[in-house]
Design an enzyme around this catalytic site. Structure first.
Site, mmCIF file in Angstrom:
data_model
loop_
_atom_site.group_PDB
_atom_site.id
_atom_site.type_symbol
_atom_site.label_atom_id
_atom_site.label_comp_id
_atom_site.label_asym_id
_atom_site.label_seq_id
_atom_site.Cartn_x
_atom_site.Cartn_y
_atom_site.Cartn_z
ATOM 1 N N GLY B 44 -129.594 -56.571 9.187
ATOM 2 C CA GLY B 44 -128.942 -56.921 10.444
ATOM 3 C C GLY B 44 -129.238 -55.841 11.469
ATOM 4 O O GLY B 44 -130.119 -55.002 11.269
ATOM 5 N N LEU B 45 -128.503 -55.849 12.553
ATOM 6 C CA LEU B 45 -128.774 -54.865 13.595
ATOM 7 C C LEU B 45 -128.692 -53.445 13.049
ATOM 8 O O LEU B 45 -129.515 -52.601 13.376
ATOM 9 C CB LEU B 45 -127.787 -55.043 14.748
ATOM 10 C CG LEU B 45 -128.060 -56.285 15.589
ATOM 11 C CD1 LEU B 45 -127.010 -56.413 16.677
ATOM 12 C CD2 LEU B 45 -129.443 -56.216 16.205
ATOM 13 N N HIS B 268 -110.661 -64.425 15.685
ATOM 14 C CA HIS B 268 -111.226 -64.711 17.005
ATOM 15 C C HIS B 268 -110.523 -65.928 17.608
ATOM 16 O O HIS B 268 -110.405 -66.960 16.949
ATOM 17 C CB HIS B 268 -112.723 -64.978 16.861
ATOM 18 C CG HIS B 268 -113.462 -64.874 18.156
ATOM 19 N ND1 HIS B 268 -113.242 -65.737 19.197
ATOM 20 C CD2 HIS B 268 -114.402 -64.003 18.571
ATOM 21 C CE1 HIS B 268 -114.037 -65.392 20.207
ATOM 22 N NE2 HIS B 268 -114.747 -64.351 19.860
ATOM 23 N N ARG B 339 -108.825 -59.973 21.700
ATOM 24 C CA ARG B 339 -108.826 -61.112 20.788
ATOM 25 C C ARG B 339 -107.537 -61.275 20.003
ATOM 26 O O ARG B 339 -107.051 -62.386 19.828
ATOM 27 C CB ARG B 339 -109.972 -60.936 19.801
ATOM 28 C CG ARG B 339 -111.279 -61.046 20.505
ATOM 29 C CD ARG B 339 -112.432 -60.740 19.619
ATOM 30 N NE ARG B 339 -113.637 -61.002 20.396
ATOM 31 C CZ ARG B 339 -114.866 -60.787 19.977
ATOM 32 N NH1 ARG B 339 -115.055 -60.295 18.769
ATOM 33 N NH2 ARG B 339 -115.881 -61.061 20.732
ATOM 34 N N LEU B 450 -122.298 -55.271 18.216
ATOM 35 C CA LEU B 450 -123.743 -55.129 18.386
ATOM 36 C C LEU B 450 -124.041 -53.706 18.837
ATOM 37 O O LEU B 450 -124.967 -53.054 18.370
ATOM 38 C CB LEU B 450 -124.260 -56.149 19.403
ATOM 39 C CG LEU B 450 -123.963 -57.614 19.063
ATOM 40 C CD1 LEU B 450 -124.615 -58.540 20.090
ATOM 41 C CD2 LEU B 450 -124.464 -57.969 17.674
HETATM 42 C C1 FAD Z 1 -120.643 -66.076 15.341
HETATM 43 C C2 FAD Z 1 -120.572 -64.620 15.651
HETATM 44 C C3 FAD Z 1 -120.786 -64.164 16.940
HETATM 45 C C4 FAD Z 1 -120.730 -62.811 17.231
HETATM 46 N N1 FAD Z 1 -120.942 -62.411 18.515
HETATM 47 C C5 FAD Z 1 -120.915 -61.091 18.802
HETATM 48 C C6 FAD Z 1 -121.173 -60.646 20.123
HETATM 49 O O1 FAD Z 1 -121.436 -61.427 21.046
HETATM 50 N N2 FAD Z 1 -121.159 -59.322 20.367
HETATM 51 C C7 FAD Z 1 -120.898 -58.410 19.385
HETATM 52 O O2 FAD Z 1 -120.929 -57.225 19.674
HETATM 53 N N3 FAD Z 1 -120.652 -58.817 18.123
HETATM 54 C C8 FAD Z 1 -120.653 -60.126 17.805
HETATM 55 N N4 FAD Z 1 -120.399 -60.523 16.516
HETATM 56 C C9 FAD Z 1 -120.245 -59.530 15.452
HETATM 57 C C10 FAD Z 1 -121.606 -58.995 15.029
HETATM 58 O O3 FAD Z 1 -122.551 -60.026 15.054
HETATM 59 C C11 FAD Z 1 -121.627 -58.403 13.634
HETATM 60 O O4 FAD Z 1 -120.551 -57.571 13.438
HETATM 61 C C12 FAD Z 1 -122.881 -57.581 13.435
HETATM 62 O O5 FAD Z 1 -124.009 -58.341 13.756
HETATM 63 C C13 FAD Z 1 -123.007 -57.054 12.025
HETATM 64 O O6 FAD Z 1 -124.272 -56.434 11.874
HETATM 65 P P1 FAD Z 1 -124.640 -55.642 10.571
HETATM 66 O O7 FAD Z 1 -125.996 -55.086 10.790
HETATM 67 O O8 FAD Z 1 -123.577 -54.683 10.249
HETATM 68 O O9 FAD Z 1 -124.644 -56.700 9.380
HETATM 69 P P2 FAD Z 1 -125.219 -58.188 9.246
HETATM 70 O O10 FAD Z 1 -125.929 -58.646 10.440
HETATM 71 O O11 FAD Z 1 -124.107 -58.992 8.708
HETATM 72 O O12 FAD Z 1 -126.333 -58.041 8.143
HETATM 73 C C14 FAD Z 1 -126.050 -57.852 6.797
HETATM 74 C C15 FAD Z 1 -127.353 -57.727 6.061
HETATM 75 O O13 FAD Z 1 -127.104 -57.269 4.751
HETATM 76 C C16 FAD Z 1 -127.770 -58.069 3.814
HETATM 77 N N5 FAD Z 1 -127.014 -57.975 2.580
HETATM 78 C C17 FAD Z 1 -125.690 -58.174 2.389
HETATM 79 N N6 FAD Z 1 -125.375 -57.923 1.107
HETATM 80 C C18 FAD Z 1 -126.506 -57.564 0.488
HETATM 81 C C19 FAD Z 1 -126.830 -57.189 -0.846
HETATM 82 N N7 FAD Z 1 -125.899 -57.120 -1.789
HETATM 83 N N8 FAD Z 1 -128.114 -56.904 -1.145
HETATM 84 C C20 FAD Z 1 -129.088 -56.961 -0.192
HETATM 85 N N9 FAD Z 1 -128.829 -57.292 1.092
HETATM 86 C C21 FAD Z 1 -127.559 -57.582 1.413
HETATM 87 C C22 FAD Z 1 -127.840 -59.422 4.447
HETATM 88 O O14 FAD Z 1 -128.868 -60.196 3.889
HETATM 89 C C23 FAD Z 1 -128.122 -59.029 5.898
HETATM 90 O O15 FAD Z 1 -129.499 -58.766 6.043
HETATM 91 C C24 FAD Z 1 -120.439 -61.885 16.214
HETATM 92 C C25 FAD Z 1 -120.204 -62.333 14.924
HETATM 93 C C26 FAD Z 1 -120.230 -63.691 14.648
HETATM 94 C C27 FAD Z 1 -119.859 -64.149 13.281
#
Ligand code: FAD
Ligand code: SF4
Ligand code: FES
Lengths: 259, 648
Positions: B44-45, B268, B339, B450
């Site tokens: 993810g990000l 939300h 929220r 994000l």
């Molecule tokens: C519908 C929606 C809209 C949103 N809109 C916004 C917004 O407009 N602005 C904002 O700031 N935030 C927003 N958010 C929140 C934000 O998107 C998330 O909090 C953020 O993207 C999380 O990023 P991350 O990199 O932490 O994890 P994620 O993007 O959740 O990525 C997790 C990664 O870990 C991997 N993974 C998980 N477990 C394992 C494992 N055991 N082994 C290997 N890989 C694994 C997955 O495959 C994935 O690649 C939104 C959330 C949702 C649900």
């Protein structure tokens, strides 16, 4: 609604696949297509739990595997070929955004994986799309490192150009264009990226080189040539148009020219 | 061992802490970086930006994800935008204001130093993304455009239509691809981490399952970074992607990493209401819609009745018969309250019998005023794809009739405890993005996840991890034949064999749905002591039932989504209990955690700063044993603590 489903079953990449026929009942028209498949799978698991039913030849290959994740039309994971159309009968939607109200009670629905030599089947309806990653690794980026970049507002970009770039950037990498193309070409996917970046001043610098590298990679990976049938554009759930292919061609020619 | 909770917040004035800290961190020279291996879990990000940046620095990186491509991580679904204190609008925004609003929005339960640093690097994120070719929305003059989000009094949210997460992730994924091509990063898609391996108390590798073949594989490194996202899917129905899960973080917890503030989950306010029991997930309608949408329910019960019976349309209800309850209760922020406040207000109206759909669990989000003011075209340009998404799902045209919305589980503020360096209580184990607990306190502001994921990955972790790795230079490449790997692999295999052999009566989803009901009912929008105690018992019973009566179809040595789900559910069944425990212990209302016993006369949250101004960090004590609570006190030196007030 009650439906008959003809579903492609294939144990793994090595074995041959076949269709199985199943019936599902009481599907709400408000359910999504994938929720309908969830219901089928729960049913198949329950049938599989019952040893007598299995004995009697009731299906024994377990629930149907299919790729999905966001179920909002943005991750590009879902990829079903439904009644002969990529992502099914609705326009400009992904499989996960397709709702059962698009079907009628009593319908028979045929469900297949993407079929393309670029996307080998992994199991049932799940295919391997790593080729798309490889194409992007060949050049689908702007060569900047983290840090040391100028302020975001230093280079103005017109509203229209930013929007046009966004049109290409909206591609979700689902592969419907490839699955639809009779040549199995990945041209729309490649063009969406090349064109989206080439439109921006930041991406212009490497545009020709990028186009050349990505097209070469696409060819190397066994995707077919583009013969301008425009079928891809019709089935793209994100409205990516062939105008991006035209821009790709311009960059491609300019790359050739420089040689 | 309370001494493990050392936050490592640098001394000195707030605005100088990060700069000073960076200058004191050790660095690794380029020649040595090549020899150091880092595992990143998640694309993810957080994970993608970290892996790309670490690869650029010359480290040897391996990155893992569940999906078939790194680009499909849950971050792709973020819609509304990303905050940054650029002050491009000249509306008096500043690093301090973003910092202040984030602390306040989080109801004074986050660390000052971390949040300040986040605000400080926020501007760099936008610059970085623009340089990568992210097509942010632009004004006609060519400069970057902004919108407003809840809890903020300035306009600082950058966006790319309703697909901001997608565009930011494609930027990070492109940077990642560039490193994959350069050979500094190796990507392992369709690989799920199932355990963390520790050698001599340090994180040294993982056990992963190849999701295509079912093989169990070992990977060694000098450090492990968890970027696996949040655990919102504990509730079954949420806005999270179907494969989002808490397992990677949970395995770390079971190996000794403390888990912080598990009860802080965000609900939300604007999601499409539940349509029935065939539903698999909930769809978010972006918060950005509250820029132009007005939330209301009818004032009169008889109108509610007629709506439910479909005898009238919402547009038939006269202006004076509508209760714009957010504007009424919170005049200063109106529809743009945070929220948690908006969600509870919707629940309050629905509980009072004013819910507008058949189930009584929906309120209106109405664009008619904005359409009158700006025209349909302008609204289409701003929110076209969201309106289309809404219409595809509900078969209602939101340009004509208001949307119906209801709160849903969306985000988890809690997560693995980390210090200022983003290191967990296990040396060499780092946590970034939604997986850690660090920056959002009791409630996250919109468009800040994000920001945090990218801040962690691009600008913080690449500095702080170097300090640890500098001490690893003399350590040899991790030997995956070490007994610790042997043992961890054996345990993973035993767990899978156990799950496959139960062959009980209930499918994985059936049990997950039941867990979801318990969580939503007792650990949801409003919580109380009796309910939380009950939930703990119910979850324990359900967990027993799972381990004795679940049916996992398919084979373990093949692609098998049922087994994947079962392994994740096994952990959700434990996470849910810890969430309830944490919620029970936190006898105050704060942010998204609303304890019914602790509220003001007009139903607002009532914090108890005297007793609960701390981070609750839980330590795993073994199966069947109660976890131990550790407290990291929160110290506010730069902000005057106040009751959150969005009224005036
Ligand atoms: C519908 C929606 C809209 C949103 N809109 C916004 C917004 O407009 N602005 C904002 O700031 N935030 C927003 N958010 C929140 C934000 O998107 C998330 O909090 C953020 O993207 C999380 O990023 P991350 O990199 O932490 O994890 P994620 O993007 O959740 O990525 C997790 C990664 O870990 C991997 N993974 C998980 N477990 C394992 C494992 N055991 N082994 C290997 N890989 C694994 C997955 O495959 C994935 O690649 C939104 C959330 C949702 C649900
Ligand atoms: S161009 Fe369209 S059809 Fe092709 S991968 Fe992208 S979104 Fe899918
Ligand atoms: S499941 Fe993500 S696009 Fe369909």
């Amino acid at each position: 609604m009650d439906l008959t489903l003809k579903v492609w079953r294939q144990k793994n990449a090595k074995t041959k696949g076949h269709f199985e026929t199943y019936k599902v009942k009481n599907i709400s028209p408000d359910s999504s297509f994938l929720e309908m498949l969830d219901i089928l799978n729960e049913q198949l698991i329950h049938e599989g739990m019952d040893p007598v039913a299995v004995e009697k030849g009731c299906q024994s290959s377990g629930p149907v595997s299919f790729d999905h994740d966001c179920r909002e039309g943005i991750c590009g994971a879902c990829s079903l070929y439904i009644n002969g159309r990529a992502h099914g009968p609705d326009d400009e939607v992904t499989t996960c955004q397709l709702h059962m109200r698009k079907f009628k009670d009593g319908d028979t629905i045929t469900i297949e994986p993407w079929r393309s030599s670029g996307f080998p089947v992994i199991k049932d309806l799940v295919v391997d799309r790593q080729a798309f990653d490889k194409i992007l690794q060949a050049g689908g980026f702007i060569s900047v490192n983290t840090g040391g970049v100028p302020d975001g507002n230093v280079i103005p970009i017109s509203h229209e150009i930013a929007e046009e770039s966004m049109d290409g950037a909206a591609c979700i990498g689902c592969g419907a264009c490839v699955a639809t193309c009779k040549n199995g070409s990945a041209m729309l996917f490649v063009a969406a990226r090349v064109s989206s970046l080439a439109l921006l001043p930041q991406g212009k610098v490497e545009a020709a080189k990028r186009a050349k590298a990505m097209v070469a990679k696409m060819d190397e990976l066994g995707f077919g040539a583009c013969t301008n049938t425009r079928a891809c554009e019709m089935e793209c759930p994100k409205h990516v148009t062939v105008s991006h292919i035209a821009r790709l061609n311009r960059e491609f020619i300019s790359a050739k020219f420089k040689e | 061992m309370a001494e493990k909770l050392i936050s490592k917040i640098p001394e000195g004035p707030l605005s100088e802490k990060w700069t000073k800290h960076k200058s004191q961190l050790r660095v690794v020279n380029p020649g040595n970086k090549r020899k150091l291996e880092i595992i990143v879990i998640g694309t993810g990000l957080g994970g993608a930006s970290a892996a790309a940046s670490l690869g650029e620095l010359g480290y040897n990186v391996k990155i893992f994800c569940i999906s078939d491509s790194p680009r499909r991580a849950h971050s792709i679904a973020a819609q509304g935008g990303i905050n940054a204190a650029k002050n491009y609008q000249n509306d008096n925004d500043s690093v301090y204001r973003l910092f202040y609003e984030t602390i306040k929005g989080g109801d004074y339960r986050s660390r000052e130093a971390n949040v300040y640093r986040l605000a400080e690097v926020s501007g760099n994120i936008i610059d970085q993304c623009v340089a990568q070719g992210v097509p942010f929305a632009r004004e006609y003059g060519g400069l970057l455009s902004n919108r407003s989000f809840g809890g903020a009094q300035v306009s600082r949210t950058f966006y790319a239509r309703g697909q901001t997460g997608q565009q930011l992730l494609l930027g990070a994924y492109a940077a990642l691809n560039r490193q994959i091509a350069a050979g500094t990063v190796k990507s392992y898609p369709r690989h799920e981490m199932l355990d963390l391996v520790m050698i001599n108390g340090e994180a040294k590798g993982i056990i992963a399952r190849n999701l295509v073949t079912g093989e169990i594989e070992r990977f060694g490194a000098h450090a492990v970074v968890i970027a696996s996202g949040g655990y919102g899917n504990t509730y079954f129905l949420s806005t999270n992607a179907m494969n989002s899960n808490g397992s990677a973080a949970w395995q770390c917890y079971k190996k000794g990493a403390y888990f912080a503030n598990p009860c802080f989950a965000q609900i939300h306010p604007t999601c499409i209401p539940v349509h029935g029991d065939q539903q698999s997930k909930l769809t978010l309608m972006s918060e950005s819609l509250r820029n132009d949408g007005r939330i209301w329910v009818p004032k009169k019960k008889e109108d509610v009745e007629k709506l439910r019976k479909k005898q009238i349309k919402p547009s038939d209800i006269a202006e004076e018969d509508r209760d714009y309850y957010l504007e009424r209760r919170y005049p200063a922020f109106g529809n743009l309250v945070p929220r948690d406040v908006a969600s509870r207000a919707a629940k309050e109206r629905c509980d009072a019998g004013f819910g507008v759909n058949e189930t009584g669990l929906a309120v209106f989000l109405d664009f008619s005023t904005a359409i009158k003011r700006l025209g349909e075209d302008k609204i289409r340009e701003r929110y076209g794809n969201l309106f289309q998404m809404y219409e595809k799902i509900t078969a209602t045209n939101p340009y004509k009739e208001p949307m119906m919305i209801y709160p849903a589980i969306h985000y988890t503020m809690g997560g693995i405890w980390v210090d200022y360096n983003l290191q967990t209580t296990i040396p060499g184990l780092y946590a970034i993005g939604e997986a850690n607990f660090s920056d959002h306190g009791g409630n996250r502001l919109g468009a800040s996840a994000l920001m945090q994921g990218l801040a962690d990955g691009y600008f913080i972790l690449p500095y702080t991890i170097g300090d640890y790795l500098a001490g690893q230079i003399l350590k040899p490449k991790t030997d995956t034949n070490a007994p610790e790997f042997e043992e961890a692999e054996k345990a993973v295999r035993a767990k899978i064999d156990k799950l496959m052999s139960i062959k009980g009566k209930h499918t994985v989803d059936e049990i997950h749905k039941r867990l979801g009901h318990i969580m939503w009912e007792y650990v949801g929008m409003a919580r109380n002591e009796a309910g939380l105690k009950k939930a703990i018992g119910l979850i324990q019973d359900l967990r027993k039932e799972f381990w004795s009566d679940v049916y996992v179809a398919g084979e373990k040595d093949n692609f098998n989504q049922e087994l994947e789900k079962a392994l994740r559910l096994a952990d959700f069944l434990e996470i849910g209990e810890l969430m309830a425990r944490d919620a029970l212990h936190r006898q105050e209302s704060c942010g998204g955690h609303f304890r019914e016993e602790m509220q003001t006369e007009d139903g607002e949250t009532k914090r108890d700063d005297e007793h609960f101004m701390y981070v609750a960090a839980w330590e795993y004590k073994g199966e069947g044993k109660e976890p131990e609570l550790h407290k990291e006190p929160l110290v506010y030196e730069n902000i005057k603590i106040a009751t959150r007030n969005y009224k005036d």
